[in-house]
Design an enzyme around this catalytic site. Structure first.
Site, PDB file in Angstrom:
ATOM      1  N   GLY A  71       0.800  -1.222   0.000  1.00 18.42           N
ATOM      2  CA  GLY A  71       0.000   0.000   0.000  1.00 18.42           C
ATOM      3  C   GLY A  71       0.831   1.269   0.000  1.00 18.42           C
ATOM      4  N   ASN A 151      -8.763   3.526   8.287  1.00 19.07           N
ATOM      5  CA  ASN A 151      -8.230   2.376   9.016  1.00 19.07           C
ATOM      6  C   ASN A 151      -8.549   2.404  10.506  1.00 19.07           C
ATOM      7  OD1 ASN A 151      -6.427   4.637   8.450  1.00 19.07           O
ATOM      8  ND2 ASN A 151      -4.978   3.642   9.826  1.00 19.07           N
ATOM      9  N   GLN A 179      -8.142  -0.518   3.044  1.00 13.85           N
ATOM     10  CA  GLN A 179      -9.022  -1.090   4.074  1.00 13.85           C
ATOM     11  C   GLN A 179     -10.373  -1.532   3.528  1.00 13.85           C
ATOM     12  OE1 GLN A 179      -8.148  -1.945   7.007  1.00 13.85           O
ATOM     13  NE2 GLN A 179      -6.263  -0.801   7.378  1.00 13.85           N
ATOM     14  N   HIS A 201      -1.967  -7.945   2.377  1.00 16.88           N
ATOM     15  CA  HIS A 201      -1.998  -8.512   3.733  1.00 16.88           C
ATOM     16  C   HIS A 201      -3.209  -8.079   4.562  1.00 16.88           C
ATOM     17  CE1 HIS A 201      -0.483  -5.194   6.437  1.00 16.88           C
ATOM     18  NE2 HIS A 201      -0.214  -4.673   5.263  1.00 16.88           N
ATOM     19  N   THR A 237      12.253  -6.761 -10.636  1.00 20.86           N
ATOM     20  CA  THR A 237      11.754  -8.122 -10.904  1.00 20.86           C
ATOM     21  C   THR A 237      10.482  -8.371 -10.106  1.00 20.86           C
ATOM     22  OG1 THR A 237      13.997  -8.896 -11.286  1.00 20.86           O
ATOM     23  CG2 THR A 237      12.359 -10.580 -10.736  1.00 20.86           C
ATOM     24  N   CYS A 325       1.731   7.058  24.201  1.00 20.73           N
ATOM     25  CA  CYS A 325       2.577   7.967  24.958  1.00 20.73           C
ATOM     26  C   CYS A 325       4.010   7.582  24.629  1.00 20.73           C
ATOM     27  CB  CYS A 325       2.266   7.786  26.429  1.00 20.73           C
ATOM     28  SG  CYS A 325       3.422   8.549  27.519  1.00 20.73           S
TER      29      CYS A 325
END
Lengths: 400, 119
Positions: A71, A151, A179, A201, A237, A325
């Site tokens: 992505g 997302n 998403q 993925h 490739t 944090c």
């Protein structure tokens, strides 16, 4: 300990059928898809079969698909490629404040290089307003980039409306659909996009491979220079096993779209409703009307999200949080901040994201563990005690 | 990754909650990240006989606060003052590098609590 995975917007478990499809291309059919001998031609055939499957998923021609490393590369290629190829026409781009960093950082880099970028705000639902987009369009606007589904909140933008406007104004339109593609119907012609990013993925495919749809006839510069791979649009490739995995993942996702909407939505709704019933002062962040069927984003007053995340992790439940944090300062979610929420609400946000592999037992376990964990964290929280006392005092004052 | 000790403290949350009869209390806040800690100590003849904490903050802040309540038990107030950021980190078996600041809040609240009942 039974492990529960509710962080599918981060990544998904690979489908065994995807792994099975990829396997021969490591040891046996390992040819370079650019070679003209049989090894190479077998690899080429596998790549083109995958290209067809990805094209089928989003309703385009196979030749309009360029395989990438994922992505991030697709977003970079789309934005930088259009900026470089169309800078003669103009140097203004439009995007939103809630994009993935792959888009935001690329836009910022273009600003450093002399381009101008307008970042559209979003409302409390996490949605852009078309009027804002209309107002942002200029004579020299060369690209509009608006993500399809967010997302963090799952909020779905009205791409059709954006596409119509872009077409009318003669501006190219890119969407990051990482998403959404493979989870809800995505048709590039129906949406009116010229460029579209997707990733393997997020749909039970392998990491490190994605695709960019480039509408036939759209001129752009390549990001990666090298051989004439991918019709000269992406040097390097081809990652044959990865591309085969993406193709298989796309085919499986396409076949399962209806089931995803029914079954996953039902599980998400059960989870969300159950949590809202069991946990007082829990609130949904973002639109519930225009939202992906597998995502919920909730804030639990008085509980710090990262502490809740780790507590859940120690009990085998994987989720995601809206803020971290780090080195003494808070890094709140830019998405929830853009939606206008105060830091405390952003800090207490938790994202729960399902997939087609999520099972009912996982939802039951989450419904069992999450409320007691929030309760425990609230007992520890001076912020929650202070807020509860304040509410009680105000209640007493109102009654007196 | 958090150490096994830090994970244990986050999981068990020992000495959590307020303390009725506390002789020394303090509140400390990290304005940059918004973490808040309350520390409650009960001293008898200058020895810490009970200690509790409440923390709103990240896992590291919770682990550091819990560690302080354990470390100061049965110590004299002077010995408690010798607890430092380094000794808390040692006790915890370290923290992720971007979380090291969390122990400063724990030290701060401990020092404030020890001063809270001074004449």
């Amino acid at each position: 300990m039974r492990r529960v995975y509710l962080d599918n917007n981060a990544t998904t478990r690979m489908d065994p059928r995807v792994l099975e499809a990829m396997s021969p291309h490591f040891l046996q059919d390992f040819g370079n898809a650019s070679s003209i001998h049989e090894f190479g031609q077998q690899a080429r055939e596998a790549v083109e079969t995958a290209r067809q499957a990805v094209a089928d998923l989003i309703g385009c021609l196979p030749k309009e698909i360029v395989f990438t490393s994922g992505g991030t590369e697709s977003d970079n290629t789309a934005i930088r490629g259009i900026a470089a190829g169309h800078s003669g026409k103009g140097r203004h781009l439009i995007t939103t404040t809630i994009e993935h960093p792959a888009v935001l950082r690329t836009m910022e880099r273009l600003e450093e290089e002399g381009f101008q970028v307008t970042y559209l705000p979003v409302d409390r639902q996490g949605l852009i307003r078309l009027d804002d987009l209309r107002a942002a369009v200029r004579e020299d606007t060369i690209l509009i980039s608006v993500m399809h589904a967010n997302n963090e909140t799952g909020a779905i933008q009205d791409l059709r409306a954006v596409g119509r406007l872009a077409r009318k104004k003669g501006i190219l339109f890119h969407s990051d659909a990482v998403q959404s593609a493979g989870k809800i119907p995505v048709d590039v012609n129906d949406l009116g996009v010229d460029l579209l990013t997707l990733s393997a993925h997020k749909i039970h495919g392998p990491k490190g491979v994605g695709a960019l749809y480039i509408r036939h006839g759209v001129e752009m510069k390549s990001l990666l220079l090298g051989g004439s791979h991918e019709r000269g649009r992406r040097g390097g490739t081809e990652n044959v096993p990865g591309i085969v995995g993406l193709g298989k993942a796309a085919a499986l996702a396409r076949k399962g779209l209806a089931d995803f909407d029914l079954r996953v939505r039902s599980l998400r709704d059960r989870l969300e409703t159950g949590l809202l019933e069991r946990i007082p002062q829990a609130r949904i962040n973002g639109s519930t009307l225009r939202r992906m069927p597998h995502t919920t984003n909730l804030s639990f007053r008085g509980v710090e999200g990262e502490a809740l995340l780790i507590s859940l992790d120690l009990q085998g439940i994987a989720v995601s949080t809206g803020a971290a944090c780090s080195s003494g300062s808070l890094e709140p979610s830019h998405v929830l901040k853009a939606m206008g929420f105060q830091n405390r609400r952003v800090e207490s946000a938790l994202r729960l994201s399902l997939s087609r592999m999520t099972i009912e037992e996982e939802i039951a376990t989450a419904l069992d563990v999450l409320p007691s964990t929030v309760q425990r964290m609230r007992e520890l929280s001076p912020l929650y005690r202070e807020s509860r006392n304040r509410v009680q005092r105000e209640g007493q004052r109102a009654h007196s | 990754m958090y150490s096994e000790k830090a994970r244990e403290l986050i999981r068990e949350l020992p000495n959590r909650g307020s303390l009725a009869g506390a002789t020394h209390t303090a509140r400390a806040e990290n304005p940059a990240c918004g973490d808040i800690t309350h520390l409650y100590l009960k001293l008898n003849q200058d020895v810490v006989v009970d200690s509790r904490f409440e923390t709103y903050g990240c896992p590291a802040a919770i682990a550091a606060s819990a560690a302080v309540t354990q470390m100061c038990r049965n110590l004299r107030s002077g010995e408690c003052r010798e607890i430092t950021a380094e000794s808390i980190l040692d006790y915890l078996g370290g923290l992720p590098s971007h979380k090291l600041h969390a122990v400063d809040l724990a030290v701060d609240v401990l020092r404030k609590a020890l001063r809270s009942n001074e004449p």
